[in-house]
Scaffold this motif. Sequence first.
Motif, PDB file in Angstrom:
ATOM      1  N   ASP A   1       0.817  -1.213   0.000  1.00 21.93           N
ATOM      2  CA  ASP A   1       0.000   0.000   0.000  1.00 21.93           C
ATOM      3  C   ASP A   1       0.848   1.260   0.000  1.00 21.93           C
ATOM      4  OD1 ASP A   1       1.025  -0.127   2.542  1.00 21.93           O
ATOM      5  OD2 ASP A   1      -0.898  -0.117   3.587  1.00 21.93           O
ATOM      6  N   GLY A   2       2.170   1.110  -0.120  1.00 17.57           N
ATOM      7  CA  GLY A   2       3.058   2.254  -0.170  1.00 17.57           C
ATOM      8  C   GLY A   2       3.569   2.713   1.170  1.00 17.57           C
ATOM      9  N   VAL A   3       3.281   1.944   2.214  1.00 16.96           N
ATOM     10  CA  VAL A   3       3.697   2.327   3.559  1.00 16.96           C
ATOM     11  C   VAL A   3       4.882   1.479   4.012  1.00 16.96           C
ATOM     12  CG1 VAL A   3       3.016   2.432   5.996  1.00 16.96           C
ATOM     13  CG2 VAL A   3       1.424   3.158   4.222  1.00 16.96           C
ATOM     14  N   LEU A   4       5.879   2.156   4.526  1.00 10.63           N
ATOM     15  CA  LEU A   4       7.046   1.514   5.138  1.00 10.63           C
ATOM     16  C   LEU A   4       6.822   1.472   6.649  1.00 10.63           C
ATOM     17  CD1 LEU A   4      10.718   2.717   4.537  1.00 10.63           C
ATOM     18  CD2 LEU A   4       9.803   2.546   6.839  1.00 10.63           C
ATOM     19  N   GLN A   5       7.051   0.320   7.262  1.00  9.39           N
ATOM     20  CA  GLN A   5       6.953   0.209   8.719  1.00  9.39           C
ATOM     21  C   GLN A   5       8.290  -0.234   9.288  1.00  9.39           C
ATOM     22  OE1 GLN A   5       3.474  -1.697  10.315  1.00  9.39           O
ATOM     23  NE2 GLN A   5       4.497  -2.295  12.191  1.00  9.39           N
ATOM     24  N   VAL A   6       8.668   0.339  10.419  1.00  8.69           N
ATOM     25  CA  VAL A   6       9.948   0.025  11.043  1.00  8.69           C
ATOM     26  C   VAL A   6       9.767  -1.129  12.025  1.00  8.69           C
ATOM     27  CG1 VAL A   6      11.865   0.916  12.414  1.00  8.69           C
ATOM     28  CG2 VAL A   6      10.663   2.429  10.806  1.00  8.69           C
TER      29      VAL A   6
ATOM     30  N   ARG B   1       5.406  10.384   0.408  1.00  6.73           N
ATOM     31  CA  ARG B   1       6.469  11.118   1.106  1.00  6.73           C
ATOM     32  C   ARG B   1       5.944  11.827   2.360  1.00  6.73           C
ATOM     33  NH1 ARG B   1      11.128  12.518  -2.516  1.00  6.73           N
ATOM     34  NH2 ARG B   1      10.902  11.217  -4.363  1.00  6.73           N
ATOM     35  N   ARG B   2       5.310  11.064   3.222  1.00  3.08           N
ATOM     36  CA  ARG B   2       4.795  11.637   4.464  1.00  3.08           C
ATOM     37  C   ARG B   2       4.785  10.577   5.554  1.00  3.08           C
ATOM     38  NH1 ARG B   2      -0.387   9.857   5.414  1.00  3.08           N
ATOM     39  NH2 ARG B   2      -1.439   8.899   3.622  1.00  3.08           N
ATOM     40  N   VAL B   3       4.949  11.027   6.772  1.00  2.00           N
ATOM     41  CA  VAL B   3       4.841  10.132   7.917  1.00  2.00           C
ATOM     42  C   VAL B   3       3.379   9.825   8.178  1.00  2.00           C
ATOM     43  CG1 VAL B   3       5.233   9.920  10.408  1.00  2.00           C
ATOM     44  CG2 VAL B   3       6.988  10.954   8.952  1.00  2.00           C
ATOM     45  N   VAL B   4       3.077   8.568   8.455  1.00  2.00           N
ATOM     46  CA  VAL B   4       1.704   8.180   8.804  1.00  2.00           C
ATOM     47  C   VAL B   4       1.549   8.366  10.308  1.00  2.00           C
ATOM     48  CG1 VAL B   4       0.023   6.313   8.803  1.00  2.00           C
ATOM     49  CG2 VAL B   4       1.657   6.528   6.914  1.00  2.00           C
ATOM     50  N   PRO B   5       0.662   9.261  10.750  1.00  2.00           N
ATOM     51  CA  PRO B   5       0.559   9.547  12.186  1.00  2.00           C
ATOM     52  C   PRO B   5       0.202   8.310  13.003  1.00  2.00           C
ATOM     53  CG  PRO B   5      -0.671  11.148  10.875  1.00  2.00           C
ATOM     54  CD  PRO B   5      -0.285  10.032   9.951  1.00  2.00           C
ATOM     55  N   SER B   6       0.812   8.226  14.184  1.00  2.00           N
ATOM     56  CA  SER B   6       0.450   7.160  15.102  1.00  2.00           C
ATOM     57  C   SER B   6      -0.673   7.649  16.002  1.00  2.00           C
ATOM     58  CB  SER B   6       1.674   6.776  15.953  1.00  2.00           C
ATOM     59  OG  SER B   6       2.121   7.883  16.686  1.00  2.00           O
ATOM     60  N   GLU B   7      -1.194   6.748  16.832  1.00  2.00           N
ATOM     61  CA  GLU B   7      -2.294   7.125  17.722  1.00  2.00           C
ATOM     62  C   GLU B   7      -1.837   8.146  18.749  1.00  2.00           C
ATOM     63  OE1 GLU B   7      -3.989   3.675  19.425  1.00  2.00           O
ATOM     64  OE2 GLU B   7      -4.648   2.827  17.520  1.00  2.00           O
ATOM     65  N   ILE B   8      -0.539   8.088  19.127  1.00  2.00           N
ATOM     66  CA  ILE B   8      -0.005   9.031  20.091  1.00  2.00           C
ATOM     67  C   ILE B   8       1.012   9.906  19.367  1.00  2.00           C
ATOM     68  CG2 ILE B   8       1.282   9.307  22.248  1.00  2.00           C
ATOM     69  CD1 ILE B   8       0.277   6.542  23.067  1.00  2.00           C
ATOM     70  N   SER B   9       0.794  11.202  19.356  1.00  2.00           N
ATOM     71  CA  SER B   9       1.715  12.110  18.688  1.00  2.00           C
ATOM     72  C   SER B   9       2.031  13.270  19.601  1.00  2.00           C
ATOM     73  CB  SER B   9       1.126  12.610  17.367  1.00  2.00           C
ATOM     74  OG  SER B   9      -0.064  13.325  17.608  1.00  2.00           O
ATOM     75  N   PHE B  10       3.216  13.874  19.366  1.00  2.00           N
ATOM     76  CA  PHE B  10       3.640  15.018  20.193  1.00  2.00           C
ATOM     77  C   PHE B  10       3.188  16.293  19.498  1.00  2.00           C
ATOM     78  CE2 PHE B  10       6.873  18.289  21.128  1.00  2.00           C
ATOM     79  CZ  PHE B  10       6.694  18.371  22.505  1.00  2.00           C
ATOM     80  N   SER B  11       2.430  17.109  20.205  1.00  2.00           N
ATOM     81  CA  SER B  11       1.881  18.330  19.607  1.00  2.00           C
ATOM     82  C   SER B  11       2.543  19.595  20.126  1.00  2.00           C
ATOM     83  CB  SER B  11       0.375  18.407  19.875  1.00  2.00           C
ATOM     84  OG  SER B  11       0.119  18.388  21.268  1.00  2.00           O
ATOM     85  N   GLY B  12       3.540  19.458  21.015  1.00  2.00           N
ATOM     86  CA  GLY B  12       4.219  20.629  21.557  1.00  2.00           C
ATOM     87  C   GLY B  12       3.493  21.200  22.748  1.00  2.00           C
ATOM     88  N   ASP B  13       3.940  22.360  23.201  1.00  2.00           N
ATOM     89  CA  ASP B  13       3.318  22.984  24.377  1.00  2.00           C
ATOM     90  C   ASP B  13       1.971  23.615  24.017  1.00  2.00           C
ATOM     91  OD1 ASP B  13       5.477  22.263  25.872  1.00  2.00           O
ATOM     92  OD2 ASP B  13       6.583  24.116  25.413  1.00  2.00           O
TER      93      ASP B  13
END
Length: 288
Positions: A222-227, A276-288
């Motif tokens: 599907d075009g997604v790379l997983q680590v 050419r984009r990161v697929v967001p995970s369920e938990i992401s850092f949004s900053g302060d």
Amino acid sequence: MMQLETNPMLADNPNSLKRTILAIGGAEDKVHGREILSTFFTRAGGRDAKIAILPSASREPQATGGRYRTIFEDMGAKSAEILDIRERDRAADPIWEEQLEEATGVFFTGGDQLRLCAILADTPIMEKIRLKVHRGEVILAGTSAGAAVMGHHMIAGGGSGESPCRSLVDMTTGLGIIPEVIVDQHFHNRNRMARLLSAIACHRDRIGIGIDEDTCAMFEGDGVLQVVGRGTVTAIDALELSHTNEPRVSASDPLSLANLCVHILTHGDRYHWRERRVVPSEISFSGD
């Protein structure tokens, strides 16, 4: 505006890849959890897996291939056969194509990527492997040199630990299984960031994929790379590059690269390499 190179291989059906390709950074765990090798084994069918091992990159193919055969047999594979192809003229022997006919998984061992390409590129067996991969009939994995060959452009060698420059990297043609990428392996372990940057500076339409040891970039249809694994995968995207001195400086001069997009990905992270984009995970850092 920069004129980026194009390759007719990129015009192939972008959805032709239906199954999984595992590019492994080398030195994967072969003793304890064997997470990466177990992932390949499971994707290849588990106890129904019929695995073809190609140790052509190695100068000791029987010893190298034998080690992986023992591992996959211990896991319970239905069969694990070594395709011991040491000379290019032997790659045309129909016996190898016959052995591939029932294979559900193909595994390229490590060694020398130049040797692997010299033996297998543009041979009947390589064309059969490529066809079976893109039809979704086999799972393909390659470790170290076996990962380096995945792209159309291949890093054949070079230095490390220096500033990016054209002379730091030696490029040649790989096997073109995933032509959109340029793969480097043993990545942070051998300080190869500058080497991959140097390669991408010369081929800015490709995505640089740097894979650490005991780490795998698992490319899905599907075009997604997983680590998978204990290290990181570095993705370098130069498509929006706003400035580089690469066309104007000598091969030994340091390169400037402005507006480069770099992603450092860890276990479980996903990257859409076609979009050419990161697929967001369920938990992401949004900053302060």
